[in-house]
Write a protein that holds these residues in place. Sequence first.
Motif, mmCIF file in Angstrom:
data_model
loop_
_atom_site.group_PDB
_atom_site.id
_atom_site.type_symbol
_atom_site.label_atom_id
_atom_site.label_comp_id
_atom_site.label_asym_id
_atom_site.label_seq_id
_atom_site.Cartn_x
_atom_site.Cartn_y
_atom_site.Cartn_z
ATOM 1 N N THR A 315 -33.527 -22.526 26.199
ATOM 2 C CA THR A 315 -32.873 -23.068 27.387
ATOM 3 C C THR A 315 -31.355 -22.991 27.274
ATOM 4 O O THR A 315 -30.792 -23.491 26.292
ATOM 5 N N PRO A 316 -30.668 -22.401 28.242
ATOM 6 C CA PRO A 316 -29.200 -22.439 28.240
ATOM 7 C C PRO A 316 -28.712 -23.879 28.400
ATOM 8 O O PRO A 316 -29.268 -24.667 29.171
ATOM 9 N N VAL A 317 -27.683 -24.227 27.646
ATOM 10 C CA VAL A 317 -27.080 -25.555 27.724
ATOM 11 C C VAL A 317 -25.563 -25.397 27.749
ATOM 12 O O VAL A 317 -25.019 -24.339 27.403
ATOM 13 N N ILE A 318 -24.881 -26.458 28.156
ATOM 14 C CA ILE A 318 -23.423 -26.509 28.026
ATOM 15 C C ILE A 318 -23.039 -27.852 27.449
ATOM 16 O O ILE A 318 -23.697 -28.875 27.680
ATOM 17 N N ALA A 319 -21.973 -27.837 26.661
ATOM 18 C CA ALA A 319 -21.357 -29.064 26.160
ATOM 19 C C ALA A 319 -20.027 -29.236 26.884
ATOM 20 O O ALA A 319 -19.272 -28.269 27.055
ATOM 21 N N ASN A 333 -28.655 -26.208 31.366
ATOM 22 C CA ASN A 333 -28.024 -25.404 32.418
ATOM 23 C C ASN A 333 -28.881 -24.167 32.672
ATOM 24 O O ASN A 333 -28.452 -23.025 32.436
ATOM 25 N N PRO A 334 -30.115 -24.367 33.139
ATOM 26 C CA PRO A 334 -31.075 -23.253 33.223
ATOM 27 C C PRO A 334 -30.622 -22.128 34.131
ATOM 28 O O PRO A 334 -30.998 -20.970 33.905
ATOM 29 N N GLU A 335 -29.833 -22.421 35.161
ATOM 30 C CA GLU A 335 -29.350 -21.372 36.061
ATOM 31 C C GLU A 335 -28.028 -20.784 35.608
ATOM 32 O O GLU A 335 -27.474 -19.900 36.272
ATOM 33 N N GLU A 336 -27.537 -21.265 34.463
ATOM 34 C CA GLU A 336 -26.271 -20.813 33.880
ATOM 35 C C GLU A 336 -25.135 -20.885 34.905
ATOM 36 O O GLU A 336 -24.340 -19.950 35.076
ATOM 37 N N SER A 337 -25.072 -22.025 35.588
ATOM 38 C CA SER A 337 -23.992 -22.270 36.544
ATOM 39 C C SER A 337 -22.658 -22.315 35.824
ATOM 40 O O SER A 337 -22.575 -22.669 34.640
ATOM 41 N N THR A 338 -21.599 -21.967 36.541
ATOM 42 C CA THR A 338 -20.263 -21.912 35.966
ATOM 43 C C THR A 338 -19.522 -23.230 36.224
ATOM 44 O O THR A 338 -19.496 -23.729 37.342
#
Length: 384
Positions: A315-319, A333-338
Motif C-alpha cells: 500500500t502506498p503511504v505518505i508521512a 495513500n492508495p491513489e497516490e494523491s499529491t
Amino acid sequence: MRESPYAGSMTSLPRRQFIAAASLAALAGCASDPAENSTPSPTPTETAPPTTRTTPTEAPEKTLSVPLADETLPLPMPAEELRESALSGGPPKDGIPSIDEPSFLEAGEADFLDPGDPVFGVVRNGETKAYPQKVLVWHEIVNDSLGDLPVSVTYCPLTGTVLGFERGNTTFGVSGRLINNNLVMYDRATEAWWPQILATAIPGPWNEAPELRSLREFRLVWTTWQRWRDRHPETAVLSTDTGYAKNYGLDPYGNYNPRSGYYAGGSPAFPTIGSDDRYGDKTVVMGARTADGAVAFPKNALREQGIIAGELGDTPVIAVYDERYDTGYVYRNPEESTFEVESGTVRAERGEYAPDDLPLSRIHAFDAMWFAWAGFYPDTTVHA
C-alpha cells in the motif's frame, strides 16, 4: 536474523545496588548529574504494591477484561521465542510502580516543567492532557481515564516509545522484564505479557497461553511543554503528586532538555534481538505497522522534507511533518494523491488541511529509537 551483540554499556555495579544508591541520592536531592556519566543509569525501582490493586471505580465482582483490536499486529518471531528472549531489567514485577490514581494540575500550576521538557499530549474523548516525560520515566505506566474511557499511557525510556492503550476495567503494570530493551507490560486481568511496541500478548510465567491478540491503541504526541501549552492552554498536566517519593527533577538515564546521557547516543542498555546498521541505534524514526507490514521514516528527514512517500506492504503511504508539535503522521495513500506542505499547511487539489487531518486513512505512528524498531520489525521498509 543476525546475532544480536551485547551492549556492554551498563554499570559494573550490581543493577539493584546501583538503583538503590541512585534512588537514595535522588530523594536527598544530591544525586550527580546523569549527563556526567558515560553509561546510562538503570531503571528506577520501588517496593512492589499488590498486583491485585484496582482503581476506586472498579467493582471487584466484575469480570476483568482487556479490550482487543480487530486486527492482530505482526510478531517478529514465534511468541514463545519472544518470551525466551525476555531479560530481567533489575526491578521485579511492579518494582517500577504504575500510577494508578493520577492527579492533574492546570497548565499554569505546572511550575516543575521547563518550556523544552518533553510531554506526551493527547486530545481524546473530550479531554486534553499532557503527561510529562520526567514523571513517566519513574513509572512507565499511568492508568488513567479520558472522559469515560479507561486508558493506559505507557512510556519506555530505553526505546524512546510512548503508546496509549484502552484498558477496559483492569489496569496495566510493569512486569520487570524487557524484550529488545522494550518495556514488557502485564495486565492485571489475565496477567499476560504485552511487549509495549508490539502491543500483542505473548506467553509469560503468569499466563502460559494467552490469546495472541493486539490491544486497542491511540495516539500520543511526543512534543515539548511549550509547543503543547501554546496549542492547548486549557490542558491538564499530570502532577508529581503520585503517592511515591521520587525526585522528578532527576532523570536516571540522562536528559532530553538538552539531550544527554543515554538519550544522546551510544549502545542500547541490554542485548537486542537484531541489528541493522543503516542508522545509528538511537536515531529517532516515526514508525507505523499494520498486519501487512511496517514502515519507518527517519524523523530528521521528515523535518527537512515535510512530506515523504513510501510503502507499507503493497500500500502506498505518505508521512507528513507537523511543525506545530515537531511530530509526524502516516496515512494510507492508495491513489497516490499529491500533497505539498507550505508554512505548516498541507495543500492538495481538493483543498488545504492540517497535517493531522488529511482526507486519507491515518495509521497509528509513533517515535521510536531505530534499534528497537528494526529489531522488532526487521523487514520494515524505510523511506527518507
